[in-house]
Motif scaffolding. Structure first.
Motif, PDB file in Angstrom:
ATOM      1  N   GLY A 132      35.702  38.346  27.459  1.00 56.70           N
ATOM      2  CA  GLY A 132      36.734  38.621  28.451  1.00 56.70           C
ATOM      3  C   GLY A 132      36.255  38.131  29.812  1.00 56.70           C
ATOM      4  N   TRP A 133      36.795  37.005  30.266  1.00 55.80           N
ATOM      5  CA  TRP A 133      36.279  36.316  31.444  1.00 55.80           C
ATOM      6  C   TRP A 133      37.200  36.510  32.641  1.00 55.80           C
ATOM      7  CZ3 TRP A 133      31.648  33.540  31.409  1.00 55.80           C
ATOM      8  CH2 TRP A 133      31.047  33.387  30.151  1.00 55.80           C
ATOM      9  N   MET A 134      36.546  36.704  33.818  1.00 57.05           N
ATOM     10  CA  MET A 134      37.266  36.846  35.081  1.00 57.05           C
ATOM     11  C   MET A 134      36.565  35.998  36.135  1.00 57.05           C
ATOM     12  SD  MET A 134      37.933  40.992  35.000  1.00 57.05           S
ATOM     13  CE  MET A 134      39.051  40.954  36.407  1.00 57.05           C
ATOM     14  N   LEU A 135      37.105  35.989  37.335  1.00 53.76           N
ATOM     15  CA  LEU A 135      36.476  35.262  38.434  1.00 53.76           C
ATOM     16  C   LEU A 135      35.175  35.934  38.841  1.00 53.76           C
ATOM     17  CD1 LEU A 135      39.558  34.562  40.735  1.00 53.76           C
ATOM     18  CD2 LEU A 135      38.254  32.833  39.487  1.00 53.76           C
ATOM     19  N   GLY A 136      34.138  35.119  39.126  1.00 50.46           N
ATOM     20  CA  GLY A 136      32.946  35.624  39.788  1.00 50.46           C
ATOM     21  C   GLY A 136      33.206  35.747  41.283  1.00 50.46           C
ATOM     22  N   GLN A 137      32.206  36.206  42.021  1.00 46.97           N
ATOM     23  CA  GLN A 137      32.403  36.411  43.457  1.00 46.97           C
ATOM     24  C   GLN A 137      32.736  35.106  44.181  1.00 46.97           C
ATOM     25  OE1 GLN A 137      29.583  39.354  45.350  1.00 46.97           O
ATOM     26  NE2 GLN A 137      28.598  39.220  43.351  1.00 46.97           N
ATOM     27  N   GLN A 138      31.943  34.045  43.900  1.00 47.00           N
ATOM     28  CA  GLN A 138      32.235  32.763  44.540  1.00 47.00           C
ATOM     29  C   GLN A 138      33.567  32.209  44.055  1.00 47.00           C
ATOM     30  OE1 GLN A 138      30.698  31.641  47.028  1.00 47.00           O
ATOM     31  NE2 GLN A 138      28.493  31.396  46.769  1.00 47.00           N
ATOM     32  N   LEU A 169      40.243  28.344  37.574  1.00 48.23           N
ATOM     33  CA  LEU A 169      40.147  29.437  38.542  1.00 48.23           C
ATOM     34  C   LEU A 169      41.426  30.266  38.564  1.00 48.23           C
ATOM     35  CD1 LEU A 169      38.375  27.669  41.543  1.00 48.23           C
ATOM     36  CD2 LEU A 169      37.348  29.131  39.795  1.00 48.23           C
ATOM     37  N   ASP A 170      42.569  29.595  38.531  1.00 52.36           N
ATOM     38  CA  ASP A 170      43.839  30.329  38.534  1.00 52.36           C
ATOM     39  C   ASP A 170      44.003  31.155  37.258  1.00 52.36           C
ATOM     40  OD1 ASP A 170      44.511  29.253  40.997  1.00 52.36           O
ATOM     41  OD2 ASP A 170      45.558  27.545  40.127  1.00 52.36           O
ATOM     42  N   LEU A 171      43.531  30.613  36.148  1.00 52.89           N
ATOM     43  CA  LEU A 171      43.616  31.344  34.888  1.00 52.89           C
ATOM     44  C   LEU A 171      42.724  32.579  34.911  1.00 52.89           C
ATOM     45  CD1 LEU A 171      44.719  31.438  31.994  1.00 52.89           C
ATOM     46  CD2 LEU A 171      42.805  29.974  31.300  1.00 52.89           C
ATOM     47  N   LEU A 172      41.489  32.419  35.423  1.00 51.50           N
ATOM     48  CA  LEU A 172      40.567  33.548  35.486  1.00 51.50           C
ATOM     49  C   LEU A 172      41.058  34.631  36.439  1.00 51.50           C
ATOM     50  CD1 LEU A 172      37.119  31.685  35.532  1.00 51.50           C
ATOM     51  CD2 LEU A 172      38.195  32.866  33.601  1.00 51.50           C
ATOM     52  N   ALA A 173      41.824  34.230  37.450  1.00 46.06           N
ATOM     53  CA  ALA A 173      42.360  35.213  38.393  1.00 46.06           C
ATOM     54  C   ALA A 173      43.310  36.186  37.717  1.00 46.06           C
ATOM     55  CB  ALA A 173      43.072  34.494  39.544  1.00 46.06           C
ATOM     56  N   LYS A 174      43.868  35.787  36.562  1.00 46.09           N
ATOM     57  CA  LYS A 174      44.772  36.657  35.808  1.00 46.09           C
ATOM     58  C   LYS A 174      44.034  37.412  34.711  1.00 46.09           C
ATOM     59  CE  LYS A 174      48.311  33.087  36.386  1.00 46.09           C
ATOM     60  NZ  LYS A 174      49.124  32.072  35.674  1.00 46.09           N
ATOM     61  N   GLY A 175      42.704  37.237  34.652  1.00 46.59           N
ATOM     62  CA  GLY A 175      41.893  37.748  33.556  1.00 46.59           C
ATOM     63  C   GLY A 175      41.839  39.261  33.460  1.00 46.59           C
ATOM     64  N   PRO A 176      41.089  39.753  32.466  1.00 40.70           N
ATOM     65  CA  PRO A 176      40.185  38.974  31.606  1.00 40.70           C
ATOM     66  C   PRO A 176      40.917  38.127  30.565  1.00 40.70           C
ATOM     67  CG  PRO A 176      40.149  41.278  30.976  1.00 40.70           C
ATOM     68  CD  PRO A 176      40.996  41.199  32.197  1.00 40.70           C
ATOM     69  N   VAL A 177      40.369  36.920  30.331  1.00 37.85           N
ATOM     70  CA  VAL A 177      40.909  36.014  29.323  1.00 37.85           C
ATOM     71  C   VAL A 177      39.779  35.608  28.387  1.00 37.85           C
ATOM     72  CG1 VAL A 177      42.784  35.134  30.751  1.00 37.85           C
ATOM     73  CG2 VAL A 177      40.556  34.024  30.838  1.00 37.85           C
ATOM     74  N   SER A 178      40.116  35.277  27.171  1.00 38.76           N
ATOM     75  CA  SER A 178      39.118  34.877  26.185  1.00 38.76           C
ATOM     76  C   SER A 178      38.854  33.381  26.288  1.00 38.76           C
ATOM     77  CB  SER A 178      39.604  35.215  24.783  1.00 38.76           C
ATOM     78  OG  SER A 178      40.700  34.377  24.432  1.00 38.76           O
ATOM     79  N   LEU A 217      27.226  29.315  38.327  1.00 39.51           N
ATOM     80  CA  LEU A 217      27.494  29.075  39.750  1.00 39.51           C
ATOM     81  C   LEU A 217      28.280  30.218  40.383  1.00 39.51           C
ATOM     82  CD1 LEU A 217      28.399  25.260  39.757  1.00 39.51           C
ATOM     83  CD2 LEU A 217      26.164  26.360  39.984  1.00 39.51           C
ATOM     84  N   ASP A 218      28.410  31.335  39.677  1.00 41.21           N
ATOM     85  CA  ASP A 218      29.117  32.523  40.156  1.00 41.21           C
ATOM     86  C   ASP A 218      30.604  32.266  40.363  1.00 41.21           C
ATOM     87  OD1 ASP A 218      29.295  35.207  40.819  1.00 41.21           O
ATOM     88  OD2 ASP A 218      28.864  34.881  42.945  1.00 41.21           O
ATOM     89  N   LEU A 219      31.131  31.269  39.668  1.00 40.90           N
ATOM     90  CA  LEU A 219      32.568  31.024  39.700  1.00 40.90           C
ATOM     91  C   LEU A 219      33.287  31.896  38.671  1.00 40.90           C
ATOM     92  CD1 LEU A 219      32.523  27.115  39.849  1.00 40.90           C
ATOM     93  CD2 LEU A 219      32.748  28.708  41.763  1.00 40.90           C
ATOM     94  N   ALA A 220      32.603  32.215  37.591  1.00 36.49           N
ATOM     95  CA  ALA A 220      33.175  33.029  36.516  1.00 36.49           C
ATOM     96  C   ALA A 220      32.216  34.151  36.165  1.00 36.49           C
ATOM     97  CB  ALA A 220      33.446  32.166  35.290  1.00 36.49           C
ATOM     98  N   ALA A 245      36.196  33.937  43.213  1.00 36.13           N
ATOM     99  CA  ALA A 245      37.291  34.659  43.876  1.00 36.13           C
ATOM    100  C   ALA A 245      37.554  34.093  45.263  1.00 36.13           C
ATOM    101  CB  ALA A 245      36.961  36.145  43.956  1.00 36.13           C
ATOM    102  N   VAL A 246      36.482  33.780  45.982  1.00 34.30           N
ATOM    103  CA  VAL A 246      36.633  33.187  47.313  1.00 34.30           C
ATOM    104  C   VAL A 246      37.293  31.818  47.212  1.00 34.30           C
ATOM    105  CG1 VAL A 246      35.382  32.308  49.325  1.00 34.30           C
ATOM    106  CG2 VAL A 246      34.666  34.458  48.251  1.00 34.30           C
ATOM    107  N   LEU A 247      36.808  30.996  46.287  1.00 36.60           N
ATOM    108  CA  LEU A 247      37.323  29.629  46.155  1.00 36.60           C
ATOM    109  C   LEU A 247      38.760  29.609  45.667  1.00 36.60           C
ATOM    110  CD1 LEU A 247      36.843  26.586  46.229  1.00 36.60           C
ATOM    111  CD2 LEU A 247      35.805  26.756  43.954  1.00 36.60           C
ATOM    112  N   GLN A 248      39.102  30.472  44.721  1.00 34.33           N
ATOM    113  CA  GLN A 248      40.463  30.475  44.180  1.00 34.33           C
ATOM    114  C   GLN A 248      41.499  30.825  45.238  1.00 34.33           C
ATOM    115  OE1 GLN A 248      42.700  33.203  43.445  1.00 34.33           O
ATOM    116  NE2 GLN A 248      44.176  31.868  42.386  1.00 34.33           N
ATOM    117  N   ALA A 249      41.089  31.631  46.225  1.00 36.30           N
ATOM    118  CA  ALA A 249      42.014  32.045  47.287  1.00 36.30           C
ATOM    119  C   ALA A 249      42.065  31.061  48.443  1.00 36.30           C
ATOM    120  CB  ALA A 249      41.598  33.428  47.812  1.00 36.30           C
ATOM    121  N   ASP A 250      41.338  29.953  48.337  1.00 36.00           N
ATOM    122  CA  ASP A 250      41.230  29.015  49.460  1.00 36.00           C
ATOM    123  C   ASP A 250      41.663  27.613  49.035  1.00 36.00           C
ATOM    124  OD1 ASP A 250      40.550  27.478  51.636  1.00 36.00           O
ATOM    125  OD2 ASP A 250      38.586  28.392  51.923  1.00 36.00           O
TER     126      ASP A 250
END
Length: 374
Positions: free
Chosen positions: A111-117, A67-76, A101-104, A119-124
């Protein structure tokens, strides 16, 4: 001679026989309106069947640092593989599972980033602590029948954790050994506090005593929402002392009193309009729970109120959380049980409270509230 089965018994038996029929299932899958109901039921059953896999995807996303890695995305997928020490194929498998699961989310080709869920989980961090904590429950539930057959006083992964955590309960955050416990407690109290504050109106100029309040996350949040309410915290001496400084800095020393004591052995401090039990009652078996309720009742003057907030059994829309989750969690912990609002109300009346009422919450899956009047 056996009594004639009731109408409800006969109706349930007939309904179950119909639902179990392959002919009915074939028919139901082809009638437009019935088909949508059947599809929903099938999806629910499938979620029950594979829910453990979903929870393990959550755990993998949290514990690997994905999750922390995707928060800096997009990453391969290659970058993910290198960062969390997986093969590229394994990284892609995890990314696709997280996407389901909408995590990614794949924002561009590879190029992968956080999904909506996600983003919520990574910040919590609190929810992440809860996900990490549940590995203990899953270990105990590897053989659920064996768990249920065991004496509740036999050690389990959860009971060992809570025994150890109890020794850390009063400790200031000194390092990694208390980090998970502190985050877990703060998260659970925060979730419940937000539900309570949204559902229950505290007296603006009144006073609140939180019994067993730990490091004080509940009264911290109530104090922020009600800046003139007087606040008290009652917990073990080392806990109350550890909480005093940070809480005073947060809510103001002039409106805070930390009371040291044991709520089974010492009287509850008097002079408060409201006493709260936040995720405390369901941790205890019936006999100690009744002793605690009687102790609180003895402390309240006429007109005083007790506020109980915790996940409860038998709540429409949250049935699984009450009995299917907390029922087994507390069994593995070795103490307590989820109770329905009616059961709690009966206990409150037996403890000497005059009347009770349920306060609806927006998210009963997190907590339900009952208020009892002295």
């Amino acid at each position: 001679m056996m009594a004639e089965p009731s109408f409800k018994v006969r109706w349930i038996a007939r309904r179950n026989a119909i639902f179990a029929s392959s002919r009915f299932q074939y028919w139901a899958a082809r009638i437009p309106f019935i088909r949508s109901v059947a599809r929903t039921r099938a999806t629910q059953m499938f979620d029950h069947l594979v829910g453990f896999s979903y929870s393990q995807v959550l755990r993998a996303a949290v514990e690997s640092g994905l999750l922390d890695l995707l928060a800096k995305g997009p990453v391969s997928a290659g970058e993910v593989a290198q960062d969390i020490d997986l093969s590229e194929d394994a990284a892609m498998r995890l990314l696709k599972a997280a996407r389901a699961l909408d995590l990614a989310e794949e924002a561009q080709s590879d190029g992968w980033m956080l999904g909506q869920q996600g983003a919520v989980l990574q910040a919590d961090p609190g929810t992440q602590a809860m996900i990490r904590h549940h590995r203990l429950l899953y270990s105990d539930l590897a053989d659920p029948i064996d768990l249920l057959r065991r004496n509740r006083k036999e050690p389990t992964a959860l009971s060992h954790y809570w025994s150890y955590a109890g020794a850390l309960h009063g400790a200031a955050e000194r390092g990694a050994e208390t980090q998970e416990y502190s985050e877990l407690m703060a998260a659970s109290q925060r979730f419940v506090a937000d539900e309570v504050i949204g559902a229950f109106r505290f007296p603006k100029q009144g006073s609140l005593l939180d019994v067993g309040g730990g490091h004080g996350e509940f009264i911290r949040r109530v104090g922020a929402a009600y800046p003139h309410i007087r606040l008290g915290l009652f917990d073990l001496p080392e806990v109350a002392e550890a909480a005093r400084g940070p809480l005073a800095q947060s809510v103001g020393a002039e409106r805070l009193t930390c009371h040291p004591g044991n709520f089974f052995e010492n009287g509850i401090p008097q002079g408060y309009d409201i006493v709260s039990l936040i995720r405390i009652l369901h941790d205890h078996d019936d006999e100690p729970a009744m002793a605690l309720l009687r102790n609180i009742r003895a402390s309240l003057s006429p007109g005083g109120r007790l506020l109980i907030a915790e996940p409860m059994a038998g709540i429409p829309g949250a049935l699984a959380m009450g009995d299917a989750f907390f029922g087994l969690y507390l069994w593995a912990m070795g103490s307590g049980r989820p109770r329905s609002p009616d059961e709690v109300a009966r206990m409150l009346r037996a403890a000497g409270f005059s009347r009770t009422r349920v306060v609806p919450t927006a998210q009963p899956v997190i907590a339900s509230c009952i208020v009892a009047h002295a």
